[in-house]
Each structure stands twice: as C-alpha cells, then as structure tokens.
Design an enzyme around this catalytic site. Sequence first.
Site, short mmCIF file in Angstrom:
data_model
loop_
_atom_site.label_atom_id
_atom_site.label_comp_id
_atom_site.label_asym_id
_atom_site.label_seq_id
_atom_site.Cartn_x
_atom_site.Cartn_y
_atom_site.Cartn_z
N GLN A 347 11.59 9.67 -12.42
CA GLN A 347 12.48 8.76 -11.72
C GLN A 347 12.02 8.66 -10.26
OE1 GLN A 347 16.70 9.83 -12.02
NE2 GLN A 347 17.08 7.77 -12.78
N THR A 517 16.25 15.87 -11.76
CA THR A 517 15.90 16.60 -12.97
C THR A 517 15.90 15.65 -14.16
OG1 THR A 517 16.86 18.58 -11.97
CG2 THR A 517 16.48 18.70 -14.30
N HIS A 518 15.67 14.37 -13.88
CA HIS A 518 15.74 13.34 -14.90
C HIS A 518 14.35 13.07 -15.48
CE1 HIS A 518 19.30 12.04 -12.19
NE2 HIS A 518 19.59 13.10 -12.92
N THR A 519 13.83 14.04 -16.19
CA THR A 519 12.56 13.88 -16.90
C THR A 519 12.84 13.34 -18.30
OG1 THR A 519 12.66 16.17 -17.66
CG2 THR A 519 11.49 15.75 -15.61
#
Length: 591
Positions: A347, A517-519
Amino acid sequence: MAIKKPDVDIVIVGFGWTGSLMAKELAESGLKIVALERGESRDTYPDFAYPKITDELTYGIRLKLFQNAAKETVTVRHNSSQTALPYRRFGSFLPGDGVGGAGSHWNGMLWRPLEADLHMRTTVIEKYGASFIPQDMTVQDYPFTYAEMEPYFDKFEKICGAAGQAGNIQGKIIEGGNPFESARQNAYPTKPLKTQYAGILFSEAAKKLGYHPFPVPAANCSEPYTNPYGVQMGVCNYCGFCERFGCYNYSKASPQSCVLPALKSYQNIELRTQCQVIRVNTDSTGKHATGVTYINAEGQEVEQPASLVILSAFQLHNVRLLLLSKIGKPYNPTTGEGVVGRNYAYQMNGGINLFFEKNNVFNPFAATGTTGMFIDEFNSENFDHSTLNFIGGATISATTTGGRPIQQMSLPSSSPKWGSGWKRAIRDNYLHNMSVGSSGSVMPYKQCYLDLDPTYTDVHGQPLLRMTFDWQQNELKMTHFIGLKSEEIVKAINPHHYEKQYMSMDAHYDVRPYQSTHTTGGAVMGDDPKTSVVNKYLQSWDVPNLFVLGACCFPQNLAYNPTGIVGATALFAADAIRTRYLANPGPLVQA
C-alpha cells in the site's frame, strides 16, 4: 519422530480475526475443531489490562504484540537480480503474534470495497480500453460481486459494533456519509465517533473545494452494544492507544472483544497456543490434505490429522505454508506460470504535516485509531483517469490517532533532534499541529512476488519467505497526483507552516519506516486455476479440503484498510463450508 495426535474434524491454523470467526461459525456443527496458534494466549484481561497496556515503550516501540524477527522473518529485495537479505527488525509492516493476531493491535478502520475495486480489470478495460493497463500489471477481478458479499459485510460490521455514518442505504444517498460507497442494506450498528478539531478544519476546507467529507468507518464502538454473538462491548473512551496496543475497554473490535467470549461455552473447540504449523500434510496424490505438522512449545514435532484444514494465519504466513507444503504451483516471474506467490502488493501512503499558531489547539491525546474525516473523490474509479496515465487512487483524510510521547511528536523538520531546543519545539508544537494523509491502492505486477528464499532459514531450519517488491511507475504517478490534491486542501486550511511527505518519482520501497501492515496477495482468489490459488469460497483448487483465508487472497491492494473484506470473505467461506461443503465434501461449484 513426530508425536501423532488423535484425529479431529477440522484444524484451524492461526487464531486472529479469520480463525476465530471460522471457529465460531462452525462451532454449531458439533464437529471437533482444533485451532493452532503460533504465539501465546492473550485476552483482554489480564493481557490488555489498564494501565500496563498503555506502556508505549513496551508495546509501541519494542513491539510486544508482534512477530519475533529473530525466530522468523522475511527476506527482501527490490528485483530478481538482487540478493534478498533478512529483515532483522520489522518497521514497514508489523505482523501480529499470539491469539488475536493483527486483530488485536489494529486501528479499527472498517471499510467495504467499492464496486470498481472488486472488478478493477473489467472496469478499466470498459472505460479506457485494454491498452490502458501496463503490460507488466497483472490486475484481475475478484470472483464475486458486491451484491453477493453485502450481507457478509453487514454481518461483520455488526459483529464489530461498527460506528459510522452511512452514505448509501438501499440506493438512497445520505447526507454526511460517503456518497461514493456502494449501496448498503442497513445503517452502521452504532453512531459515528466524535469529530476532532483536525477533522473539523479538514471538512470545512474540503467542502469549500466541492468535496464530500465523511467520518471514517470505525470498529470502535461508540455506544452500548451487544453483537450478534451475544457479546457486550464497551463504549470507546478516546484513550489514544489503538494501533500497536490491545484495547483494555472492550471497545475496539478484536477477536478478544467480539468473538472469544462467545466461544467459551463450546466443548468441541480446543485452542492450542505456542504451536507453529510448519506444513500442511497431504496424501500420496498431493490432492487431499490429511492434517498438519507443528512444533509445540517444548520444541517437539507434532502431527495433527484432520479431515478439513483451514489456513487463517497472517497473509505472508499463509503463502509460506502453501509453498512449504508444496500445494499449488509456485509462481515463476520469468514464464508467468504458477500461482502461489503471484500478485504480491502493498500500500502506498503519503502525508502533509501542518503546524499552527498557539490559538489553534488540537488536544491529540483524545483520540482513537479511527478518529478522522475522509474524502473519497480520488479513490479507485471515482474520478476520470483517462488523461492521468495511472490506475487506482487513494483516500485523503485528516486523522489523529493519539498524542503518545515517543512516536507521536510531530515537529517541524527545522527542529533540533535532541536537547533543550528539541524540548522547546515539543512545547511549541505538541498541541498545535495536525496532518492530512493519503492511503493509496497498489496494483500487482509480474515482477512483484513471493517465493522461498534459497539461503536463509527460520529457527526450525525451514526456508524463509522471500519478498521481491518495489514501487512501480503507476503508483508513483498516482501518489504524485494525490499529493497535489492533498496540498490544495491544506492550502484551504491555511496553517502557519506545512511540510509534504510524498514520494518522488524515483523512490524505491524502504522497509525501515512504518507504512502499513496491509500486505496482500500470494494466494489470490479467482475463477481460473491458472491465475488463482483459491476459488470464490477460498477453497484450494488443488486440495479441495483446504481453505485459505485472509488478505493473501486479494488480487490487488485497495486504498482502503483490508480488514472489512478479510472478515466478510471469512464469513462467506464459513457459510459455504457449513451449508454446502460439510454435507458433500469436495470442490464447490461456483454459483
């Protein structure tokens, strides 16, 4: 030799949001369910009790709730010509560890995707033509419609006690909500959170420019509420300790505050903590899962036979487990063949720090992880891209998540870094600043992927996951455009001084500063086994008694935070398992 446990009906790997939801949804079946969590047991009390949970040094800096990189990490490189090196201290993203996983330490932004988000490839081709998509971009559609998923978005919001202002109820646009959102059947379960001074200034400026600001959808309960599982939630007290912290007030939605209390009455569910699954076992054909193997707290290898296996760990861990278990064909970036590890995305964020004179007082300490006002005019396909030469977009917002003394001291770049000058800068700026930020989508590319590292291993001797990723021109163009739009709003707010923090067109991905932490990706969902790992029900194409949940299934990354669609797709998959799969195990025909 591995210790062999008695057979069970279902084994769930990972006990965060998706694992706990799956356990609750399948509990009524009466089947024997074992959940395996690699980290320690955690509950609101005593683990998140006040005042110890508001220790910023322990939780915010030393990352007590997060994965220990000394035991397992990932290796990272920008492109396949480089040698990947181990990520020694997590910074860019922070995988959770322990019961609750990332659902314990998140901020609580609870978005639904836009219609165009779910059909991005088709939408772009219909509006701009196939040639608008770069040749190296592997964007694809989700395998379901918004209408199919709407009841599950609604259910997850009710489980969370979500607070917000609806913008579109059954096709009717509602003043004060997001006019771009897809139609919802119901309003949010609880009223919107309070608007801070920063949000008021942002909203006034945005309206002057013709935009439509609205409060962020929040999984932070704003009034007394009991969710569909019969769990009573607390009212948020704006303590300023959301991200990186568990909620001591039972207000921020998490497995601990929304789901775990409802599981305590079931005798058919067993949770084993400090049990790290190292592979999914299959029979001689490789087409049927027979259970999992894990390492327990004593370091012993244990085999847990099961009829149905559900992977519900963090995105990166699910992909690694598939690769270690040799389930699905690994992606090959040279040939474009294979699916496991394909379409990894992150992101792209940016922001502007605003500094004011002393008559503007913000009180940043009175906040939640979801206290903010947003506009959606430049997200997804809400605007015309035809002359912009990029795909995707971003939200623009003013959010204040706290005023903690270590990480949340926003100072002008000219301020001294230490000593009496630094202290004076804190005195002069702590109550007199805000930020305008953006959260942007990232498309997938053939050269951005996950595989197993050929050199480095974890504490158990297993190959680490290797991440090959860098920013691409599409996203850099997007964030440059968004930065200009953000700056227009900032100028309308008219601070004394502001400083931009947007990436240059030659920027490379930097693992050091926290971004999100938006993997996503690596085990994407789809209609075609040649371009996806799981079908619309999150069922493996190759091993039908294996389901894979979470953000690893996203074909590309949205501008929105992922938890809403993660929770909804887990509920959707649980419904398919409960109503269709258990009665007739095997591949589920896509309706």
